[in-house]
Design an enzyme around this catalytic site. Structure first.
Site, short mmCIF file in Angstrom:
data_model
loop_
_atom_site.label_atom_id
_atom_site.label_comp_id
_atom_site.label_asym_id
_atom_site.label_seq_id
_atom_site.Cartn_x
_atom_site.Cartn_y
_atom_site.Cartn_z
N LYS A 217 46.65 36.40 35.59
CA LYS A 217 46.05 36.44 36.94
C LYS A 217 47.17 36.75 37.95
O LYS A 217 47.66 35.87 38.65
CB LYS A 217 45.34 35.12 37.26
CG LYS A 217 44.35 35.25 38.41
CD LYS A 217 43.37 34.10 38.41
CE LYS A 217 42.51 34.05 39.66
NZ LYS A 217 41.65 35.21 39.86
N GLU B 64 34.18 43.71 33.21
CA GLU B 64 33.98 42.64 34.20
C GLU B 64 33.94 43.28 35.58
O GLU B 64 34.09 44.50 35.71
CB GLU B 64 35.11 41.61 34.11
CG GLU B 64 36.50 42.17 34.38
CD GLU B 64 37.61 41.13 34.28
OE1 GLU B 64 37.36 39.94 34.52
OE2 GLU B 64 38.75 41.53 33.98
N TYR C 162 48.39 33.82 40.69
CA TYR C 162 47.61 33.05 41.65
C TYR C 162 46.40 32.40 41.00
O TYR C 162 46.05 32.71 39.86
CB TYR C 162 47.18 33.94 42.83
CG TYR C 162 46.02 34.88 42.54
CD1 TYR C 162 46.18 35.99 41.73
CD2 TYR C 162 44.75 34.64 43.07
CE1 TYR C 162 45.11 36.85 41.47
CE2 TYR C 162 43.68 35.49 42.83
CZ TYR C 162 43.87 36.60 42.02
OH TYR C 162 42.81 37.43 41.76
N LEU D 150 40.14 39.12 32.60
CA LEU D 150 40.63 37.81 33.00
C LEU D 150 39.73 36.77 32.33
O LEU D 150 38.50 36.88 32.43
CB LEU D 150 40.54 37.64 34.53
CG LEU D 150 41.08 36.28 34.96
CD1 LEU D 150 42.60 36.31 35.01
CD2 LEU D 150 40.52 35.86 36.30
N1 PDD Z 1 38.67 36.22 41.08
N2 PDD Z 1 37.59 38.61 36.75
C1 PDD Z 1 38.48 38.94 37.71
C2 PDD Z 1 39.15 40.27 37.63
C3 PDD Z 1 38.76 38.01 38.74
O1 PDD Z 1 39.66 38.32 39.69
C4 PDD Z 1 38.09 36.77 38.78
C5 PDD Z 1 38.38 35.74 39.82
C6 PDD Z 1 37.14 36.49 37.77
C7 PDD Z 1 36.39 35.20 37.72
O2 PDD Z 1 37.24 34.14 37.34
P1 PDD Z 1 36.95 32.64 37.75
O3 PDD Z 1 35.62 32.28 37.16
O4 PDD Z 1 38.07 31.88 37.13
O5 PDD Z 1 36.93 32.60 39.25
C8 PDD Z 1 36.94 37.42 36.77
C9 PDD Z 1 39.16 35.33 42.09
C10 PDD Z 1 38.18 34.30 42.51
C11 PDD Z 1 39.75 36.13 43.25
O6 PDD Z 1 40.49 37.06 42.96
O7 PDD Z 1 39.48 35.82 44.42
#
Ligand code: PDD
Length: 282
Positions: free
Chosen positions: A147, A180, A33, A204
């Site tokens: 992801k 993270e 996703y 991620l």
């Molecule tokens: N989450 N780390 C994890 C484990 C994440 O699930 C996410 C993003 C990030 C930040 O990634 P980005 O900058 O590409 O949004 C880091 C999304 C937004 C979610 O699961 O809703």
């Protein structure tokens, strides 16, 4: 909240969207996703998100290739339904089989699901004053760079944070390494350097993380992709989260440890300003 979905190209209100019970995304979490922020009707960092979607699909050998069609369908829904401040959620699954088998179907037909939903940003005050977070063991697998929709460890950590009255849970390894958040990337200022965990299979590779690294280098901040640990927190002068909807969110306390002087620091502030400028120029 107003939301329009698309399943294999067919649009309908999100509340009416249905997928088959035999869909492998539902049965096995056999799906990947993306979440994209839309500002004033324009998707932010859309190509970067599509590129990561492609990498996730390749990593799980899911044969979906219609990125041009997907891009057009997403843009059309945003435009035709007049979305301004919104998020786009995209999920591609390995589709359904005639019954439940762990192995891939012989000829998988991927399912393309996305929706666009109005987004109300409730984080203004937190971006100004900072948030509290907790630490939580990292119970995830060894390919967090994909992801995937297998988010149970993230869900449990996020829930623990909520029950502790905190915004987020920072995930740590048995040796205390902080990687993270449950849904965000994490940066620290330690010894005058901006640190974040290196892009490796245990995090991620956040799209916002990559942007913040670029902005920090442009601003002449000393940046290192290097891990920091729970034991470093008393010496950390600034700490912040990054993510698509969180943007850049200062952390002022981790468990009982106050970070720096308990206020968002100057590097965090200057990165927030640069981020805002990019969004305003979109
Ligand atoms: N989450 N780390 C994890 C484990 C994440 O699930 C996410 C993003 C990030 C930040 O990634 P980005 O900058 O590409 O949004 C880091 C999304 C937004 C979610 O699961 O809703």
């Amino acid at each position: 909240m107003r939301a329009i979905a698309s399943i294999n190209g067919e649009c309908l209100p999100l509340a009416e969207a249905r997928v088959p019970a035999l869909d492998r995304g539902f049965l096995f979490g056999d799906a990947v996703y993306e979440v994209i922020r839309v500002y004033r009707g324009k998707p932010f960092l859309f190509e970067e998100h599509l590129a990561r979607l492609r990498r996730s699909l390749d990593a799980i050998r899911l044969p979906y290739t219609d990125f041009d069609g997907l891009r057009q369908r997403v843009l059309r829904v945003i435009r035709e339904h007049g979305f301004q401040e919104a998020i786009v959620y995209i999920q591609i699954t390995r589709g359904s089989d005639v019954s439940r088998h762990h192995v891939f179907p012989e000829h998988p037909v991927p399912l393309e699901f996305f929706y666009v939903e109005e987004f109300h940003d409730h984080l203004e005050a937190q971006r100004e004053h900072g948030v509290r977070v907790i630490t939580h063991p990292d119970w995830r697998w060894q390919r967090c760079d994909i992801k995937s929709t297998n988010l149970l460890p993230n869900v449990l950590a996020a829930q623990a944070a909520r029950e502790a009255g905190a915004y987020e849970a920072l995930l740590y390894l048995p040796d205390g390494t902080l990687l993270e958040g449950s849904r965000t990337s994490c940066f620290a200022v330690l010894g005058g350097k901006l640190l974040t965990a290196p892009a490796a299979p245990n995090i991620l590779p956040g799209i916002t993380r990559a942007l913040v690294l670029r902005l920090a280098r442009q601003q002449g901040v000393a940046v290192e992709e290097r891990v920091f640990r729970v034991a470093d927190l008393p010496h950390v002068t600034e700490l912040f989260l990054t993510g698509t909807t969180s943007e850049i969110l200062p952390i002022v306390q981790v468990d009982n440890q106050v970070i720096g002087n308990g206020q968002p620091g100057p590097i965090t502030r200057s990165l927030q300003r640069a981020y805002r400028q990019l969004v305003d120029a979109l």
